[in-house]
Design an enzyme around this catalytic site. Sequence first.
Site, mmCIF file in Angstrom:
data_model
loop_
_atom_site.group_PDB
_atom_site.id
_atom_site.type_symbol
_atom_site.label_atom_id
_atom_site.label_comp_id
_atom_site.label_asym_id
_atom_site.label_seq_id
_atom_site.Cartn_x
_atom_site.Cartn_y
_atom_site.Cartn_z
ATOM 1 N N LYS A 44 56.420 31.808 28.681
ATOM 2 C CA LYS A 44 57.615 32.530 29.114
ATOM 3 C C LYS A 44 58.790 31.569 29.307
ATOM 4 O O LYS A 44 59.909 31.835 28.870
ATOM 5 C CB LYS A 44 57.315 33.288 30.402
ATOM 6 C CG LYS A 44 58.367 34.301 30.799
ATOM 7 C CD LYS A 44 57.863 35.175 31.938
ATOM 8 C CE LYS A 44 58.880 36.225 32.316
ATOM 9 N NZ LYS A 44 58.399 37.105 33.401
ATOM 10 N N GLU A 50 50.548 22.776 30.621
ATOM 11 C CA GLU A 50 49.348 22.807 29.785
ATOM 12 C C GLU A 50 49.683 23.245 28.354
ATOM 13 O O GLU A 50 49.228 22.644 27.373
ATOM 14 C CB GLU A 50 48.313 23.768 30.391
ATOM 15 C CG GLU A 50 47.847 23.411 31.783
ATOM 16 C CD GLU A 50 48.699 24.036 32.882
ATOM 17 O OE1 GLU A 50 48.187 24.152 34.015
ATOM 18 O OE2 GLU A 50 49.856 24.414 32.610
ATOM 19 N N GLY A 57 53.665 37.632 33.104
ATOM 20 C CA GLY A 57 52.770 37.058 32.106
ATOM 21 C C GLY A 57 51.443 37.790 31.981
ATOM 22 O O GLY A 57 50.945 38.029 30.882
ATOM 23 N N ARG A 58 50.854 38.173 33.115
ATOM 24 C CA ARG A 58 49.531 38.816 33.062
ATOM 25 C C ARG A 58 49.611 40.280 32.656
ATOM 26 O O ARG A 58 48.580 40.938 32.525
ATOM 27 C CB ARG A 58 48.830 38.666 34.415
ATOM 28 C CG ARG A 58 49.605 39.173 35.613
ATOM 29 C CD ARG A 58 48.944 38.706 36.902
ATOM 30 N NE ARG A 58 49.735 39.032 38.090
ATOM 31 C CZ ARG A 58 50.753 38.306 38.549
ATOM 32 N NH1 ARG A 58 51.132 37.215 37.885
ATOM 33 N NH2 ARG A 58 51.402 38.651 39.645
ATOM 34 N N GLU A 82 45.494 37.247 40.740
ATOM 35 C CA GLU A 82 46.813 36.627 40.723
ATOM 36 C C GLU A 82 47.875 37.595 41.238
ATOM 37 O O GLU A 82 48.876 37.182 41.825
ATOM 38 C CB GLU A 82 47.166 36.149 39.311
ATOM 39 C CG GLU A 82 48.409 35.270 39.265
ATOM 40 C CD GLU A 82 48.579 34.544 37.947
ATOM 41 O OE1 GLU A 82 48.013 33.447 37.794
ATOM 42 O OE2 GLU A 82 49.279 35.083 37.066
ATOM 43 N N HIS A 135 19.791 39.330 34.552
ATOM 44 C CA HIS A 135 18.846 38.220 34.581
ATOM 45 C C HIS A 135 19.484 36.959 35.180
ATOM 46 O O HIS A 135 18.996 35.850 34.940
ATOM 47 C CB HIS A 135 18.326 37.950 33.170
ATOM 48 C CG HIS A 135 17.548 39.114 32.615
ATOM 49 N ND1 HIS A 135 16.200 39.267 32.818
ATOM 50 C CD2 HIS A 135 17.960 40.198 31.915
ATOM 51 C CE1 HIS A 135 15.796 40.394 32.240
ATOM 52 N NE2 HIS A 135 16.847 40.975 31.687
ATOM 53 N N LYS A 183 51.152 23.182 40.591
ATOM 54 C CA LYS A 183 51.885 22.673 39.433
ATOM 55 C C LYS A 183 52.810 21.522 39.826
ATOM 56 O O LYS A 183 52.891 20.498 39.149
ATOM 57 C CB LYS A 183 52.719 23.801 38.813
ATOM 58 C CG LYS A 183 51.933 24.803 37.984
ATOM 59 C CD LYS A 183 52.895 25.799 37.352
ATOM 60 C CE LYS A 183 52.186 26.805 36.487
ATOM 61 N NZ LYS A 183 53.132 27.764 35.874
#
Length: 550
Positions: A206, A212, A267-268, A353, A384, A512
Amino acid sequence: MTARTSLASWQALHAHARQMKQQHMNDLFAADARRFDKFSIQLPSLLLDYSKNLITEQTMQQLLALAQDCDISGWREKMFTGEAINRTENRAVLHTPLRNRSKTPLELDGENITLQVEQTLAKMKNFSDKVRQGHWKGYSDKRITDVVNIGVGGSNLGPQTVTEALKQYSDNSLNVHYVSNVDGAQIAEVLRPLNPEKVLFIVSSKTFTTTETMTNAATAVKWLVSASFDEQAVAKHFIAVTASRDNAKAFGIAAENIFDMWDWVGGRFSLWSAIGLPVALDLGFKQFIELLEGAHEMDRHFRQAPLADNAPVMLALLSIWNCTFLGAQSQAILPYDQSLHMLSAYLQQAEMESNGKSVTWHGEPVSYPTVPSIWGELGINGQHAFYQYLHQSNNIVPADFIGSVESITPVRGHHETLMANFFAQTQALMSGVDEAQVRADLATKDRQQDYIDKVAPHKVHKGNRPTNTILMERITPKTLGSLIALYEHKIFVQGIILQICSFDQWGVELGKGLASKIQHQLETDETAAGHDSSTAGLISYYKKMTSKAG
């Protein structure tokens, strides 16, 4: 504004929760043969059964009263019409117009954002068609065969979840890869087998400053230029999706290769925008539109259905009931469909978030539990691994079971086995088995009394573990779009009732900032100052060991 805890409906729910903790779902089912009919919602794309929760009609009446007191209907309209409900950033929250297939005009700050969305969709169609048909060529005039999406968080999880879920709909004209981890091992592994002449990179950020993402993007540029011996090759191999055109151009991406995002999309919640470009490239633009249509169908249901018949509202109210009033601290997302193997991770980010907050709209400490931690795995794998915990631990973990009537990949006998487990697990979690039943069962197997006395307590399942069941007809682009939008709207309703800001993520920013400072210290001779003794000691040890290795 009235504090939630002072509402009569809130206080009534607290008192009611104390009573309901003494109830068992077995008794509730035994007392009402129509319980499933009362506590389920059927939509064109899915069935939601929430009858296996510790609820009665009184519970639901009180939860709906809380929703009314919190003005869910009013806040819902504010979101859909573009009011700045993202309070801390003074922004509208408008992921719904991204998939508004009715194309109803919506103005924001004097601009028709519906037109902007349609223009971006047209650009996405033109671009994805060119690449898929082989008309977009790389620096050596060879067609693109591989797409590498570089992003993190919502810029990665959304499109990757969808392409993984819908891979059966891909014609395999392109191979789509994802890079999100700044650990160099991931990008090295993705790039190693690829031919630089045939790779297209999508850099999704964005702000176009996400550390990253930009670190991985810089590595991709170096890889391409070292192969092509031409920095101009970047223009034919790099696409940007961003709200910051200037930053993308400064990075070296041609203006015509930039796809717009907007600050009114978090963003999400951005899958439906050009962030979904990998979906269009992998599946074809028609399938991407079907994904949007499914989400739009859920939008219409959420906006128009009465609260009592509204699937997102029900999921939100039940989450608040189980967490805030009954004390559950986590919730499991358990898909029984291999195609949904990334859904738990996607919903983990979306909910935690958004609503993992401890401050109200007014900046005051929240005095009640907000949302549970979200975790999960494919159902059969989980059986399991951690279902032992779900069935017999002291902690109650509500769970959403998600399955489909028809397999996307039918193999004789497999789906029946899968769905038998799907139905059995929710029943077992609800009903459990008491010691008398265990003893009777062991006796029928001719077990000796001393063995029965020894083992019986260990085989007791108390049951009374709440679950929701979401059953889709089949995983398709449209039903998947509806499913994801269902959870998005659940998150919105949760935030309004809990009186927290769902659309910021300030908790992400602190780490950050510290990471940026520490990275400078790692890359220079600067002393690790300004930290606590533990962090300073760890940095010093790391630098000492890397110096030896060097």
